[in-house]
Design an enzyme around this catalytic site. Structure first.
Site, PDB file in Angstrom:
ATOM      1  N   LYS A  13       0.833  -1.211   0.000  1.00 26.98           N
ATOM      2  CA  LYS A  13       0.000   0.000   0.000  1.00 26.98           C
ATOM      3  C   LYS A  13       0.865   1.259   0.000  1.00 26.98           C
ATOM      4  O   LYS A  13       0.607   2.188  -0.759  1.00 26.98           O
ATOM      5  CB  LYS A  13      -0.920   0.026   1.236  1.00 26.98           C
ATOM      6  CG  LYS A  13      -1.902  -1.116   1.336  1.00 26.98           C
ATOM      7  CD  LYS A  13      -2.895  -0.914   2.480  1.00 26.98           C
ATOM      8  CE  LYS A  13      -2.268  -0.886   3.863  1.00 26.98           C
ATOM      9  NZ  LYS A  13      -1.658  -2.148   4.309  1.00 26.98           N
ATOM     10  N   ARG A  88      -9.337   1.053   9.107  1.00 22.86           N
ATOM     11  CA  ARG A  88      -8.946  -0.315   9.417  1.00 22.86           C
ATOM     12  C   ARG A  88     -10.053  -1.060  10.148  1.00 22.86           C
ATOM     13  O   ARG A  88      -9.882  -2.232  10.484  1.00 22.86           O
ATOM     14  CB  ARG A  88      -7.711  -0.290  10.304  1.00 22.86           C
ATOM     15  CG  ARG A  88      -6.417  -0.672   9.585  1.00 22.86           C
ATOM     16  CD  ARG A  88      -5.313  -0.534  10.605  1.00 22.86           C
ATOM     17  NE  ARG A  88      -4.093  -1.203  10.326  1.00 22.86           N
ATOM     18  CZ  ARG A  88      -3.038  -0.645   9.744  1.00 22.86           C
ATOM     19  NH1 ARG A  88      -3.095   0.563   9.263  1.00 22.86           N
ATOM     20  NH2 ARG A  88      -1.917  -1.324   9.624  1.00 22.86           N
ATOM     21  N   ARG A 127      11.540  -6.247   4.089  1.00 23.22           N
ATOM     22  CA  ARG A 127      11.480  -4.826   4.464  1.00 23.22           C
ATOM     23  C   ARG A 127      12.297  -4.586   5.735  1.00 23.22           C
ATOM     24  O   ARG A 127      12.968  -3.568   5.862  1.00 23.22           O
ATOM     25  CB  ARG A 127      10.023  -4.394   4.678  1.00 23.22           C
ATOM     26  CG  ARG A 127       9.899  -2.926   5.073  1.00 23.22           C
ATOM     27  CD  ARG A 127       8.491  -2.412   4.880  1.00 23.22           C
ATOM     28  NE  ARG A 127       7.584  -2.871   5.907  1.00 23.22           N
ATOM     29  CZ  ARG A 127       6.271  -2.650   5.892  1.00 23.22           C
ATOM     30  NH1 ARG A 127       5.711  -1.980   4.901  1.00 23.22           N
ATOM     31  NH2 ARG A 127       5.507  -3.077   6.857  1.00 23.22           N
ATOM     32  N   ARG A 135      11.445  -0.244  11.832  1.00 20.78           N
ATOM     33  CA  ARG A 135      10.095  -0.428  12.342  1.00 20.78           C
ATOM     34  C   ARG A 135      10.074  -1.611  13.295  1.00 20.78           C
ATOM     35  O   ARG A 135      10.326  -2.730  12.917  1.00 20.78           O
ATOM     36  CB  ARG A 135       9.122  -0.696  11.179  1.00 20.78           C
ATOM     37  CG  ARG A 135       8.750   0.556  10.428  1.00 20.78           C
ATOM     38  CD  ARG A 135       7.696   0.268   9.405  1.00 20.78           C
ATOM     39  NE  ARG A 135       6.508  -0.371   9.990  1.00 20.78           N
ATOM     40  CZ  ARG A 135       5.318  -0.357   9.400  1.00 20.78           C
ATOM     41  NH1 ARG A 135       5.156   0.242   8.250  1.00 20.78           N
ATOM     42  NH2 ARG A 135       4.303  -0.964   9.960  1.00 20.78           N
ATOM     43  N   ARG A 146      -0.457  -9.057  13.324  1.00 24.98           N
ATOM     44  CA  ARG A 146      -1.050  -7.988  12.509  1.00 24.98           C
ATOM     45  C   ARG A 146      -1.958  -8.579  11.420  1.00 24.98           C
ATOM     46  O   ARG A 146      -2.986  -7.999  11.083  1.00 24.98           O
ATOM     47  CB  ARG A 146       0.046  -7.106  11.907  1.00 24.98           C
ATOM     48  CG  ARG A 146       0.713  -6.233  12.968  1.00 24.98           C
ATOM     49  CD  ARG A 146       2.027  -5.658  12.495  1.00 24.98           C
ATOM     50  NE  ARG A 146       1.859  -4.679  11.451  1.00 24.98           N
ATOM     51  CZ  ARG A 146       2.767  -4.429  10.506  1.00 24.98           C
ATOM     52  NH1 ARG A 146       3.897  -5.102  10.465  1.00 24.98           N
ATOM     53  NH2 ARG A 146       2.544  -3.518   9.609  1.00 24.98           N
TER      54      ARG A 146
HETATM   55  P1  AMP Z   1       0.924   0.623   9.279  1.00 22.78           P
HETATM   56  O1  AMP Z   1       2.145   1.448   9.041  1.00 22.78           O
HETATM   57  O2  AMP Z   1      -0.267   1.112   8.484  1.00 22.78           O
HETATM   58  O3  AMP Z   1       1.147  -0.844   9.094  1.00 22.78           O
HETATM   59  O4  AMP Z   1       0.513   0.831  10.811  1.00 22.78           O
HETATM   60  C1  AMP Z   1       1.380   0.473  11.864  1.00 22.78           C
HETATM   61  C2  AMP Z   1       0.576   0.326  13.166  1.00 22.78           C
HETATM   62  O5  AMP Z   1      -0.041   1.569  13.498  1.00 22.78           O
HETATM   63  C3  AMP Z   1      -0.567  -0.663  13.112  1.00 22.78           C
HETATM   64  O6  AMP Z   1      -0.133  -2.004  13.332  1.00 22.78           O
HETATM   65  C4  AMP Z   1      -1.482  -0.145  14.211  1.00 22.78           C
HETATM   66  O7  AMP Z   1      -0.974  -0.469  15.496  1.00 22.78           O
HETATM   67  C5  AMP Z   1      -1.344   1.354  14.051  1.00 22.78           C
HETATM   68  N1  AMP Z   1      -2.330   1.891  13.087  1.00 22.78           N
HETATM   69  C6  AMP Z   1      -2.079   2.462  11.869  1.00 22.78           C
HETATM   70  N2  AMP Z   1      -3.211   2.833  11.263  1.00 22.78           N
HETATM   71  C7  AMP Z   1      -4.226   2.487  12.106  1.00 22.78           C
HETATM   72  C8  AMP Z   1      -5.638   2.588  12.044  1.00 22.78           C
HETATM   73  N3  AMP Z   1      -6.258   3.110  10.977  1.00 22.78           N
HETATM   74  N4  AMP Z   1      -6.357   2.119  13.114  1.00 22.78           N
HETATM   75  C9  AMP Z   1      -5.748   1.606  14.191  1.00 22.78           C
HETATM   76  N5  AMP Z   1      -4.427   1.461  14.305  1.00 22.78           N
HETATM   77  C10 AMP Z   1      -3.663   1.903  13.283  1.00 22.78           C
END
Ligand code: AMP
Length: 188
Positions: A13, A88, A127, A135, A146
């Site tokens: 994404k 999400r 990654r 990260r 996740r």
């Molecule tokens: P990402 O970079 O999108 O994979 O997000 C990393 C982490 O941030 C996720 O595993 C969640 O803990 C938190 N996070 C990001 N976006 C959301 C969202 N829309 N709702 C809830 N938690 C989020």
């Protein structure tokens, strides 16, 4: 033009969002990036989100909805945005629909990157190597949780948007360039 990119962690994404941003002059809104910045700056939201993110769980809906509500009012979002990692949950999607409606705006495209779970584990490990483990949630164990969170809380967005005739699917297992071409075809 306002777009949502849906797909599990590691589906590509972020990479695709960056390409679309360049081509269409949109702003990329990644709640994950915003939350990581909040953690790094030790803001109140960051302190609340830190442990949740390390576990791979979801930050509460009202926190991320609040972040997005503020962000889309900024002038640079006037030409449109691409949401990457938000919504999400169905509750987030409903809140997004309400707040866009109040502003006389709407989502134009919801694009799902379809990928296979096992392939994702390999991608995330890659990654982690490329970013030198920057990260903390990029490892096989956290990825499994996740992915479980994705299937339980985020996958219900697929029927939610399909019922609105808004969902378009792209084969996320194709090469990055082919995925970009497929997305482009939806957007033009
Ligand atoms: P990402 O970079 O999108 O994979 O997000 C990393 C982490 O941030 C996720 O595993 C969640 O803990 C938190 N996070 C990001 N976006 C959301 C969202 N829309 N709702 C809830 N938690 C989020």
């Amino acid at each position: 033009m306002n777009i949502i990119l849906l797909g599990p962690p590691g589906a590509g994404k972020g990479t695709q969002a960056k390409r679309i941003v360049e081509k269409y002059g949109l702003v990329q809104l990644s709640t994950g990036d915003m939350l990581r910045a909040a953690v790094a700056n030790q803001t109140e939201i960051g302190l609340r989100a830190k442990d949740i993110m390390v576990r791979g769980d979801l930050v509460p809906d009202e926190v991320v909805v609040g972040i997005i509500a503020e962000r889309i009012d900024e002038p640079d979002c006037g030409n449109g945005f691409i949401l990457d990692g938000f919504p999400r949950t169905v509750a987030q999607a409903e809140a997004l629909g309400d707040l866009l409606h109040k502003r006389g705006r709407k989502i134009d495209h919801v694009i799902q990157l379809e990928v296979d779970d096992e392939a994702l584990v390999g991608r995330i490990e890659q990654r982690a190597k490329e970013t030198g483990g920057e990260r903390k949630d990029d490892n096989a164990d956290t990825l499994r949780s996740r992915l479980a969170v994705y299937h339980e809380s985020t996958a219900p967005l697929l029927p939610f948007y399909a019922a609105k005739n808004a969902l378009k699917k792209v084969d996320g297992m194709a090469s990055m360039d082919d995925v970009t071409v497929a997305i482009d075809k939806i957007l033009v």
